[in-house]
Design a protein around this motif. Structure first.
Motif, PDB file in Angstrom:
ATOM      1  N   ALA A 107       0.736  -1.261  -0.079  1.00 11.95           N
ATOM      2  CA  ALA A 107      -0.021   0.154   0.009  1.00 11.95           C
ATOM      3  C   ALA A 107       0.833   1.199   0.075  1.00 11.95           C
ATOM      4  O   ALA A 107       1.538   1.691   1.099  1.00 11.95           O
ATOM      5  N   VAL A 108       1.034   2.003  -0.989  1.00  6.04           N
ATOM      6  CA  VAL A 108       1.628   3.267  -1.260  1.00  6.04           C
ATOM      7  C   VAL A 108       0.514   4.304  -1.196  1.00  6.04           C
ATOM      8  O   VAL A 108      -0.160   4.361  -2.321  1.00  6.04           O
ATOM      9  N   PRO A 109       0.670   5.138  -0.329  1.00  7.90           N
ATOM     10  CA  PRO A 109      -0.482   6.066  -0.437  1.00  7.90           C
ATOM     11  C   PRO A 109      -0.603   7.257  -1.649  1.00  7.90           C
ATOM     12  O   PRO A 109      -1.640   7.325  -1.993  1.00  7.90           O
ATOM     13  N   HIS A 110       0.502   7.742  -1.992  1.00  6.50           N
ATOM     14  CA  HIS A 110       0.717   8.471  -3.005  1.00  6.50           C
ATOM     15  C   HIS A 110       2.309   8.480  -3.341  1.00  6.50           C
ATOM     16  O   HIS A 110       3.250   7.985  -2.730  1.00  6.50           O
ATOM     17  N   VAL A 111       2.299   8.923  -4.514  1.00  6.27           N
ATOM     18  CA  VAL A 111       3.963   9.192  -5.175  1.00  6.27           C
ATOM     19  C   VAL A 111       4.015  10.409  -5.734  1.00  6.27           C
ATOM     20  O   VAL A 111       3.045  11.021  -6.166  1.00  6.27           O
ATOM     21  N   ALA A 112       4.965  10.961  -4.899  1.00  7.80           N
ATOM     22  CA  ALA A 112       5.292  12.508  -5.185  1.00  7.80           C
ATOM     23  C   ALA A 112       6.039  12.698  -6.260  1.00  7.80           C
ATOM     24  O   ALA A 112       7.184  11.814  -6.448  1.00  7.80           O
ATOM     25  N   VAL A 113       5.894  13.393  -7.353  1.00  8.76           N
ATOM     26  CA  VAL A 113       6.713  13.570  -8.692  1.00  8.76           C
ATOM     27  C   VAL A 113       7.096  15.132  -8.743  1.00  8.76           C
ATOM     28  O   VAL A 113       6.169  15.885  -8.188  1.00  8.76           O
ATOM     29  N   ASN A 114       8.198  15.260  -9.230  1.00  8.91           N
ATOM     30  CA  ASN A 114       8.964  16.539  -9.277  1.00  8.91           C
ATOM     31  C   ASN A 114       8.615  17.113 -10.762  1.00  8.91           C
ATOM     32  O   ASN A 114       8.879  16.324 -11.535  1.00  8.91           O
ATOM     33  N   LEU A 115       7.874  18.308 -10.862  1.00  6.78           N
ATOM     34  CA  LEU A 115       7.677  18.804 -12.128  1.00  6.78           C
ATOM     35  C   LEU A 115       8.336  20.172 -12.286  1.00  6.78           C
ATOM     36  O   LEU A 115       8.513  20.882 -11.576  1.00  6.78           O
ATOM     37  N   SER A 116       9.076  20.186 -13.673  1.00  6.97           N
ATOM     38  CA  SER A 116       9.798  21.378 -13.849  1.00  6.97           C
ATOM     39  C   SER A 116       8.962  22.475 -14.363  1.00  6.97           C
ATOM     40  O   SER A 116       7.756  22.304 -14.829  1.00  6.97           O
ATOM     41  N   GLY A 117       9.313  23.584 -13.786  1.00  4.46           N
ATOM     42  CA  GLY A 117       8.334  24.788 -14.248  1.00  4.46           C
ATOM     43  C   GLY A 117       8.191  24.871 -15.818  1.00  4.46           C
ATOM     44  O   GLY A 117       6.911  25.448 -16.139  1.00  4.46           O
ATOM     45  N   ARG A 118       8.900  24.255 -16.457  1.00  5.40           N
ATOM     46  CA  ARG A 118       8.850  24.217 -17.970  1.00  5.40           C
ATOM     47  C   ARG A 118       7.494  23.612 -18.401  1.00  5.40           C
ATOM     48  O   ARG A 118       6.766  24.070 -19.306  1.00  5.40           O
ATOM     49  N   SER A 119       7.257  22.657 -17.849  1.00  2.00           N
ATOM     50  CA  SER A 119       5.958  21.775 -17.787  1.00  2.00           C
ATOM     51  C   SER A 119       4.688  22.702 -17.886  1.00  2.00           C
ATOM     52  O   SER A 119       3.663  22.489 -18.629  1.00  2.00           O
ATOM     53  N   PHE A 120       4.591  23.663 -17.026  1.00  2.00           N
ATOM     54  CA  PHE A 120       3.572  24.507 -16.877  1.00  2.00           C
ATOM     55  C   PHE A 120       3.450  25.230 -17.747  1.00  2.00           C
ATOM     56  O   PHE A 120       2.420  26.166 -18.072  1.00  2.00           O
ATOM     57  N   HIS A 121       4.419  25.477 -18.844  1.00  2.00           N
ATOM     58  CA  HIS A 121       4.425  26.711 -19.970  1.00  2.00           C
ATOM     59  C   HIS A 121       3.657  25.803 -21.143  1.00  2.00           C
ATOM     60  O   HIS A 121       3.263  26.660 -22.147  1.00  2.00           O
ATOM     61  N   GLN A 122       3.403  24.454 -20.972  1.00  2.00           N
ATOM     62  CA  GLN A 122       2.842  23.850 -22.123  1.00  2.00           C
ATOM     63  C   GLN A 122       1.091  24.065 -22.035  1.00  2.00           C
ATOM     64  O   GLN A 122       0.784  23.576 -20.885  1.00  2.00           O
ATOM     65  N   LYS A 123       0.616  24.611 -22.874  1.00  2.00           N
ATOM     66  CA  LYS A 123      -0.905  24.317 -22.804  1.00  2.00           C
ATOM     67  C   LYS A 123      -1.457  23.126 -22.995  1.00  2.00           C
ATOM     68  O   LYS A 123      -0.654  22.227 -23.726  1.00  2.00           O
ATOM     69  N   GLY A 124      -2.253  22.680 -22.263  1.00  2.00           N
ATOM     70  CA  GLY A 124      -2.924  21.230 -22.193  1.00  2.00           C
ATOM     71  C   GLY A 124      -2.074  20.291 -21.290  1.00  2.00           C
ATOM     72  O   GLY A 124      -2.354  19.165 -21.224  1.00  2.00           O
ATOM     73  N   PHE A 125      -0.971  20.882 -20.560  1.00  2.00           N
ATOM     74  CA  PHE A 125      -0.222  20.026 -19.518  1.00  2.00           C
ATOM     75  C   PHE A 125      -1.138  19.263 -18.570  1.00  2.00           C
ATOM     76  O   PHE A 125      -1.042  18.067 -18.304  1.00  2.00           O
ATOM     77  N   ALA A 126      -2.144  20.187 -17.915  1.00  2.00           N
ATOM     78  CA  ALA A 126      -2.792  19.569 -16.741  1.00  2.00           C
ATOM     79  C   ALA A 126      -3.672  18.382 -17.395  1.00  2.00           C
ATOM     80  O   ALA A 126      -3.727  17.635 -16.560  1.00  2.00           O
ATOM     81  N   GLN A 127      -4.289  18.770 -18.623  1.00  2.00           N
ATOM     82  CA  GLN A 127      -5.245  17.795 -19.319  1.00  2.00           C
ATOM     83  C   GLN A 127      -4.227  16.372 -19.495  1.00  2.00           C
ATOM     84  O   GLN A 127      -4.895  15.186 -19.216  1.00  2.00           O
ATOM     85  N   ASN A 128      -3.088  16.464 -20.046  1.00  2.00           N
ATOM     86  CA  ASN A 128      -2.267  15.576 -20.323  1.00  2.00           C
ATOM     87  C   ASN A 128      -1.861  14.432 -19.155  1.00  2.00           C
ATOM     88  O   ASN A 128      -2.091  13.266 -18.955  1.00  2.00           O
ATOM     89  N   VAL A 129      -1.672  15.239 -17.888  1.00  2.00           N
ATOM     90  CA  VAL A 129      -1.336  14.579 -16.786  1.00  2.00           C
ATOM     91  C   VAL A 129      -2.583  13.590 -16.445  1.00  2.00           C
ATOM     92  O   VAL A 129      -2.648  12.601 -16.148  1.00  2.00           O
ATOM     93  N   SER A 130      -3.895  14.439 -16.232  1.00  2.00           N
ATOM     94  CA  SER A 130      -5.106  13.613 -15.843  1.00  2.00           C
ATOM     95  C   SER A 130      -5.483  12.543 -16.770  1.00  2.00           C
ATOM     96  O   SER A 130      -6.067  11.405 -16.485  1.00  2.00           O
ATOM     97  N   ASN A 131      -5.148  12.665 -18.148  1.00  2.00           N
ATOM     98  CA  ASN A 131      -5.466  11.583 -19.137  1.00  2.00           C
ATOM     99  C   ASN A 131      -4.576  10.288 -19.105  1.00  2.00           C
ATOM    100  O   ASN A 131      -5.163   9.337 -18.873  1.00  2.00           O
ATOM    101  N   THR A 132      -3.409  10.538 -18.652  1.00  2.00           N
ATOM    102  CA  THR A 132      -2.384   9.655 -18.350  1.00  2.00           C
ATOM    103  C   THR A 132      -2.880   8.652 -17.000  1.00  2.00           C
ATOM    104  O   THR A 132      -3.010   7.453 -16.997  1.00  2.00           O
ATOM    105  N   LEU A 133      -3.276   9.401 -16.155  1.00  2.00           N
ATOM    106  CA  LEU A 133      -3.755   8.647 -14.916  1.00  2.00           C
ATOM    107  C   LEU A 133      -4.835   7.840 -14.874  1.00  2.00           C
ATOM    108  O   LEU A 133      -5.032   6.544 -14.685  1.00  2.00           O
ATOM    109  N   ARG A 134      -6.009   8.296 -15.969  1.00  2.00           N
ATOM    110  CA  ARG A 134      -7.171   7.724 -16.094  1.00  2.00           C
ATOM    111  C   ARG A 134      -6.799   6.450 -16.910  1.00  2.00           C
ATOM    112  O   ARG A 134      -7.266   5.525 -16.688  1.00  2.00           O
ATOM    113  N   GLN A 135      -5.861   6.629 -18.136  1.00  2.00           N
ATOM    114  CA  GLN A 135      -5.390   5.339 -18.711  1.00  2.00           C
ATOM    115  C   GLN A 135      -5.070   4.268 -18.027  1.00  2.00           C
ATOM    116  O   GLN A 135      -5.101   3.162 -18.193  1.00  2.00           O
TER     117      GLN A 135
END
Ligand code: C2E
Ligand code: MG
Ligand code: MG
Ligand code: MG
Length: 284
Positions: free
Chosen positions: A112-140
């Motif tokens: 049982a691993v409650p969560h995994v913390a991931v380090n995000l580069s500031g550059r990721s946040f400059h991409q439009k659609g980044f948030a959506q990509n992350v949640s799509n990957t999780l859903r997959q």
């Protein structure tokens, strides 16, 4: 004579600059291939709640690059290089995918691993659609937002770009929790802390390492703990190496610890063995 010495040292200087630029370029080319050649892996470091002792709070994923000739290259070196080379979208995509797979592997093995913390580069946040990509990957992968914890730095929090703030907003709407990494080392305005969906502060290891010697480090740590408490945030102390540090932090109300004392970053398959061994660690 003096003039020619001067010219000579200038020449050496420019040769050295040239050599370094070539080294960088070679490393950048190698990094382009590293992902497809499977040279990048993730290590995971446990985060432990201090009360009760040794409950697992989460694991932090840390990227590792081992080059076939040069051996291990530190993320402090290759992450900035990936940022300059425009490789962050590919790296982040790989990272989130890899972490999701790992969470499912652990859970399938009954760990049982409650969560995994991931380090995000500031550059990721400059991409439009980044948030959506992350949640799509999780859903997959059949996972939900609270299976991850997203570590950002103060510079991301303070980034006024519209696209960055939009990504943060979208992530928060989708239920992702944000953790502020290396807290206390950047230039952040405290007023941002409660304006943004930050649920956790990671007290930078430079504070933890100075606790024993510096009155100032102790005073600052106490105020960080108190601010976090009044804002309802969890504090994770980074870089806990000694049981004195661990004890002091626990006595002053720090709930979560991470550091070599409790566990080094390790390959995912070591987690089970580590958890058995960890009961021997004394933190009280
Ligand atoms: P960070 O996110 O602040 O990670 C903590 C660093 O402290 C890690 O270094 C970890 O190995 C190290 N550490 C943990 N416990 C102790 C301890 O008790 N004592 C000491 N002295 N150090 C400890 P690492 O793995 O070399 O990573 C360095 C930085 O590289 C990370 O700092 C993070 O900013 C960045 N990084 C690592 N992986 C990734 C990634 O996948 N994506 C991005 N964007 N950045 C990453
Ligand atoms: Mg981190
Ligand atoms: Mg950190
Ligand atoms: Mg750090």
């Amino acid at each position: 004579q003096a003039k020619s010495d001067h010219r000579h040292s200038l020449q050496l200087f420019s040769q050295e600059m040239n050599r370094r630029a070539q080294e960088r370029a070679a490393m950048e080319r190698a990094l382009h291939h590293a992902l497809e050649r499977g040279e990048l892996t993730l290590h995971y470091q446990p985060q432990i709640t201090s009360d009760p002792v040794l409950a697992l709070h989460g694991m932090e994923a840390l990227a590792r690059w081992s080059h076939p000739e040069w051996g291990p290259v530190s993320p402090a070196q290759f992450i900035p290089l990936a940022e300059e080379a425009g490789l962050i979208p590919a790296l982040t995509h790989w990272l989130v995918n890899e972490v999701c797979q790992q969470i499912n592997t652990w859970r399938a093995a009954g760990i049982a691993v409650p969560h995994v913390a991931v380090n995000l580069s500031g550059r990721s946040f400059h991409q439009k659609g980044f948030a959506q990509n992350v949640s799509n990957t999780l859903r997959q992968h059949g996972l939900a937002a609270h299976d991850l914890l997203l570590e950002i730095t103060e510079s991301v929090m303070m980034d006024a770009r519209e696209v960055t703030q939009e990504n943060i907003e979208l992530l928060s709407q989708q239920g992702f929790r944000l953790s502020l990494d290396d807290f206390g080392t950047g230039y952040s305005s405290l007023s941002y802390l409660h304006r943004l969906p930050i649920t956790e502060l990671k007290l930078d290891k430079s504070f933890v390492q100075d606790l024993e010697h510096s009155e100032t480090a102790r005073a600052l740590t106490i105020s960080v703990l108190s601010i976090a408490k009044s804002l309802g945030m969890t504090v994770v102390a980074e870089g806990v190496e000694t049981s004195q540090q661990c004890r002091w932090l626990k006595e002053h109300g720090c709930e979560v610890m991470q550091g070599y004392l409790l566990g080094r970053p390790m390959p995912a398959h070591m987690l089970h063995a580590w958890s058995l061994e960890a009961s021997a660690v004394c933190c009280s």
